[in-house]
Design a protein around this motif. Structure first.
Motif, mmCIF file in Angstrom:
data_model
loop_
_atom_site.group_PDB
_atom_site.id
_atom_site.type_symbol
_atom_site.label_atom_id
_atom_site.label_comp_id
_atom_site.label_asym_id
_atom_site.label_seq_id
_atom_site.Cartn_x
_atom_site.Cartn_y
_atom_site.Cartn_z
ATOM 1 N N MET A 1 8.275 -2.175 2.403
ATOM 2 C CA MET A 1 8.055 -3.554 2.249
ATOM 3 C C MET A 1 6.066 -2.597 2.970
ATOM 4 S SD MET A 1 8.685 -7.039 4.421
ATOM 5 C CE MET A 1 7.960 -8.416 4.124
ATOM 6 N N THR A 2 5.231 -3.411 2.182
ATOM 7 C CA THR A 2 4.091 -2.764 2.746
ATOM 8 C C THR A 2 3.251 -4.457 3.192
ATOM 9 O OG1 THR A 2 3.862 -3.571 -0.300
ATOM 10 C CG2 THR A 2 1.573 -3.631 0.408
ATOM 11 N N PRO A 3 2.829 -4.111 4.143
ATOM 12 C CA PRO A 3 2.021 -4.610 5.292
ATOM 13 C C PRO A 3 0.758 -6.319 4.929
ATOM 14 C CG PRO A 3 1.720 -2.348 5.425
ATOM 15 C CD PRO A 3 2.153 -2.120 3.572
ATOM 16 N N ILE A 4 1.374 -6.425 5.481
ATOM 17 C CA ILE A 4 0.681 -8.371 5.490
ATOM 18 C C ILE A 4 -0.794 -8.326 4.910
ATOM 19 C CG2 ILE A 4 0.355 -8.851 7.643
ATOM 20 C CD1 ILE A 4 0.480 -11.564 6.234
ATOM 21 N N SER A 5 -1.277 -7.012 5.801
ATOM 22 C CA SER A 5 -3.003 -6.615 5.561
ATOM 23 C C SER A 5 -3.004 -6.015 4.365
ATOM 24 C CB SER A 5 -3.219 -5.205 6.889
ATOM 25 O OG SER A 5 -2.086 -4.259 6.687
ATOM 26 N N ASN A 6 -2.754 -5.486 4.205
ATOM 27 C CA ASN A 6 -2.901 -4.572 2.294
ATOM 28 C C ASN A 6 -2.789 -6.197 1.612
ATOM 29 O OD1 ASN A 6 -2.375 -2.383 4.014
ATOM 30 N ND2 ASN A 6 -1.052 -1.423 2.701
ATOM 31 N N TYR A 7 -1.804 -7.153 1.259
ATOM 32 C CA TYR A 7 -1.952 -7.993 0.382
ATOM 33 C C TYR A 7 -3.404 -8.967 1.116
ATOM 34 C CZ TYR A 7 2.629 -8.173 -1.258
ATOM 35 O OH TYR A 7 3.354 -6.996 -2.316
ATOM 36 N N LYS A 8 -3.460 -9.238 2.780
ATOM 37 C CA LYS A 8 -4.964 -9.704 2.506
ATOM 38 C C LYS A 8 -6.441 -9.233 2.394
ATOM 39 C CE LYS A 8 -3.903 -11.653 6.920
ATOM 40 N NZ LYS A 8 -3.967 -11.839 8.241
ATOM 41 N N ARG A 9 -5.818 -7.635 1.924
ATOM 42 C CA ARG A 9 -7.211 -7.156 2.045
ATOM 43 C C ARG A 9 -7.339 -7.481 -0.297
ATOM 44 N NH1 ARG A 9 -5.979 -3.100 5.038
ATOM 45 N NH2 ARG A 9 -4.998 -1.899 3.933
ATOM 46 N N PHE A 10 -6.101 -7.153 -0.535
ATOM 47 C CA PHE A 10 -6.258 -7.170 -1.817
ATOM 48 C C PHE A 10 -6.137 -8.762 -2.243
ATOM 49 C CE2 PHE A 10 -3.907 -8.461 -5.690
ATOM 50 C CZ PHE A 10 -4.012 -7.861 -6.807
ATOM 51 N N ILE A 11 -5.705 -9.764 -2.265
ATOM 52 C CA ILE A 11 -6.459 -11.667 -2.334
ATOM 53 C C ILE A 11 -7.912 -11.660 -1.397
ATOM 54 C CG2 ILE A 11 -6.054 -13.647 -1.526
ATOM 55 C CD1 ILE A 11 -2.651 -12.494 -1.484
ATOM 56 N N THR A 12 -8.676 -10.972 -0.399
ATOM 57 C CA THR A 12 -9.955 -10.757 -0.325
ATOM 58 C C THR A 12 -10.594 -10.398 -2.143
ATOM 59 O OG1 THR A 12 -9.385 -11.081 1.996
ATOM 60 C CG2 THR A 12 -11.628 -10.081 0.893
ATOM 61 N N GLU A 13 -9.899 -9.012 -2.061
ATOM 62 C CA GLU A 13 -11.049 -8.836 -3.199
ATOM 63 C C GLU A 13 -10.571 -9.307 -4.832
ATOM 64 O OE1 GLU A 13 -11.385 -4.335 -4.211
ATOM 65 O OE2 GLU A 13 -10.536 -3.595 -1.461
ATOM 66 N N PHE A 14 -9.487 -10.203 -4.664
ATOM 67 C CA PHE A 14 -9.334 -10.620 -6.003
ATOM 68 C C PHE A 14 -9.915 -11.336 -5.769
ATOM 69 C CE2 PHE A 14 -6.701 -13.887 -8.181
ATOM 70 C CZ PHE A 14 -6.301 -12.483 -9.888
ATOM 71 N N VAL A 15 -9.723 -12.473 -5.017
ATOM 72 C CA VAL A 15 -10.949 -14.413 -4.781
ATOM 73 C C VAL A 15 -12.179 -13.464 -4.999
ATOM 74 C CG1 VAL A 15 -11.430 -15.749 -2.885
ATOM 75 C CG2 VAL A 15 -9.224 -15.647 -3.308
ATOM 76 N N ARG A 16 -13.007 -12.577 -4.631
ATOM 77 C CA ARG A 16 -14.712 -12.454 -4.865
ATOM 78 C C ARG A 16 -14.221 -12.223 -5.591
ATOM 79 N NH1 ARG A 16 -14.947 -9.153 1.318
ATOM 80 N NH2 ARG A 16 -14.986 -11.129 2.502
ATOM 81 N N ARG A 17 -13.707 -11.501 -6.507
ATOM 82 C CA ARG A 17 -14.516 -11.036 -8.443
ATOM 83 C C ARG A 17 -14.408 -12.435 -8.676
ATOM 84 N NH1 ARG A 17 -11.818 -5.097 -10.012
ATOM 85 N NH2 ARG A 17 -12.038 -4.251 -8.095
ATOM 86 N N HIS A 18 -13.118 -12.805 -8.950
ATOM 87 C CA HIS A 18 -13.280 -14.549 -8.556
ATOM 88 C C HIS A 18 -15.032 -15.250 -8.470
ATOM 89 C CE1 HIS A 18 -9.526 -13.590 -10.698
ATOM 90 N NE2 HIS A 18 -9.486 -14.451 -11.128
ATOM 91 N N MET A 19 -15.167 -15.193 -7.294
ATOM 92 C CA MET A 19 -16.141 -16.176 -6.761
ATOM 93 C C MET A 19 -17.919 -15.669 -7.659
ATOM 94 S SD MET A 19 -15.451 -16.045 -3.036
ATOM 95 C CE MET A 19 -16.714 -17.260 -2.672
#
Length: 108
Positions: free
Chosen positions: A1-19
């Motif tokens: 199972m992937t740590p939640i911290s990895n998902y937070k980093r992924f989602i942060t980058e994903f949101v920022r690219r969309h920003m």
């Protein structure tokens, strides 16, 4: 199972690219509408409640509604950077269809 911290980093980058592409207000407001996701004013994912893969999928779907090609480009490049998230994402990756009015026939 992937740590939640990895998902937070992924989602942060994903949101920022969309920003950058969609503008900060549209991208942030879209992310803020995702159940289980908390982001700050800079696009940083500060909290994920519930299942991180489901929260991520809801965010992807929300951005796909705005611009599928942009979302696909951002998603595919990020998934390559986060192989553990990609393994849990486990969804078929569709071909990206870009349209350019300058190209002959309108499709690239």
């Amino acid at each position: 199972m992937t740590p939640i911290s990895n998902y937070k980093r992924f989602i942060t980058e994903f949101v920022r690219r969309h920003m950058v592409i969609l503008g900060p207000n549209i991208a942030r407001d879209t992310a803020l509408g995702v159940t289980g996701l908390t982001i700050d004013s800079t696009g940083d994912a500060t909290d994920i409640t519930g299942s991180p893969p489901l929260v991520m999928q809801e965010l992807i779907n929300a951005y796909m509604d705005l611009s599928a090609p942009v979302t696909q480009l951002a998603l595919y490049s990020l998934l390559d950077q986060y192989p553990e998230v990609k393994a849990e994402y486990n969804q078929p990756l569709e071909k990206i269809h870009l349209v350019c009015s300058l190209a002959d026939g309108g499709k690239i």
